[in-house]
Design an enzyme around this catalytic site. Structure first.
Site, PDB file in Angstrom:
ATOM      1  CB  SER A   1     -50.876 -79.472 -72.361  1.00  0.00           C
ATOM      2  OG  SER A   1     -51.150 -80.489 -71.434  1.00  0.00           O
TER       3      SER A   1
ATOM      4  CG  ASP B   1     -57.361 -77.050 -68.740  1.00  0.00           C
ATOM      5  OD1 ASP B   1     -57.008 -78.169 -68.340  1.00  0.00           O
ATOM      6  OD2 ASP B   1     -56.826 -76.481 -69.705  1.00  0.00           O
TER       7      ASP B   1
ATOM      8  CG  HIS C   1     -56.089 -79.738 -71.303  1.00  0.00           C
ATOM      9  ND1 HIS C   1     -55.367 -78.752 -70.656  1.00  0.00           N
ATOM     10  CD2 HIS C   1     -55.166 -80.547 -71.907  1.00  0.00           C
ATOM     11  CE1 HIS C   1     -54.061 -78.966 -70.847  1.00  0.00           C
ATOM     12  NE2 HIS C   1     -53.924 -80.044 -71.604  1.00  0.00           N
TER      13      HIS C   1
END
Length: 220
Positions: A118, A188, A200
């Protein structure tokens, strides 16, 4: 829409001057231990407690199971991983660069693996994407002397995929492209046009962590 604006903030963070990214001194050693055969330098995602994060932990464990008797060390990128991406992501990039430099100077035979989840993937983007304008991004890639020590790169839920002019990291890095795997789960919200926040956080369960570890094991 809120999450999209957050993602836009990460893009703005990457547009900061390269000097800000390089202003932090080289990272010191975590402990006085023998140099490992392989070291994973991993940046956790936004809001995760200091450490590798759950994806980083799973990735390192999977890689250890695939490299025989070779030792695998792990370095958790030291950065806020907070919501103020304008300061957080560049701080992570500076720390990751410092760690690569320290390892190159002190453990030159150790094969390095860069990784991130991320926002942590965005941290790795900052030091691997080619040094050219890319939307609001201004990458500051590792210099050749350091890049030569990096055997592989693995990122998960990479926000670079979902910004103007972006895409999978391998296509945007002439230096690291063939050494890179960029994992993005279906729908995602941070790396596709999808809307699934659950996706995610699915990288361990959906097998992509193990797939990335297979890729990296083949290059170390």
């Amino acid at each position: 829409m809120v999450l999209r604006r957050v993602l836009g903030s990460l893009g703005a963070a990457m547009a900061l001057p390269a000097a800000l990214v390089s202003c932090v001194a080289a990272a010191p050693p975590v402990a006085a231990q023998p140099c490992p055969d392989i070291e994973v330098i991993f940046a956790r995602g936004t809001g995760a407690e200091p450490g590798l994060g759950f994806v980083g932990d799973a990735f390192v464990d999977a890689l250890r199971s695939k490299v025989g008797g070779r030792s695998v060390g792990a370095y958790a990128v030291n950065y806020p991983a907070g919501w103020n991406f304008d300061s957080s992501a560049p701080a992570g990039a500076a720390d990751a660069t410092g760690r690569v430099q320290w390892m190159a100077d002190n453990c030159p035979n150790t094969k390095l693996v860069l990784g991130g989840m991320s926002q942590g993937a965005g941290v790795i983007d900052l030091i691997t994407v080619d040094a050219r304008p890319l939307g609001r991004f201004t990458p500051n890639p590792l210099p050749p002397r350091l890049a030569d020590h990096v055997a592989a790169v693995a990122v998960f839920g990479n926000p670079l995929r979902d910004v103007p002019g972006g895409g999978p990291l391998p296509a945007l890095s002439g230096t690291f492209g063939s050494r890179t795997i960029d994992m993005c789960a279906l729908d995602d919200i941070f790396c596709t046009k999808g809307l699934s926040l659950g996706a995610h956080f699915s990288y361990v369960e959906n097998g992509m962590v193990n797939q990335a570890a297979d890729f990296v094991a083949g290059r170390v």
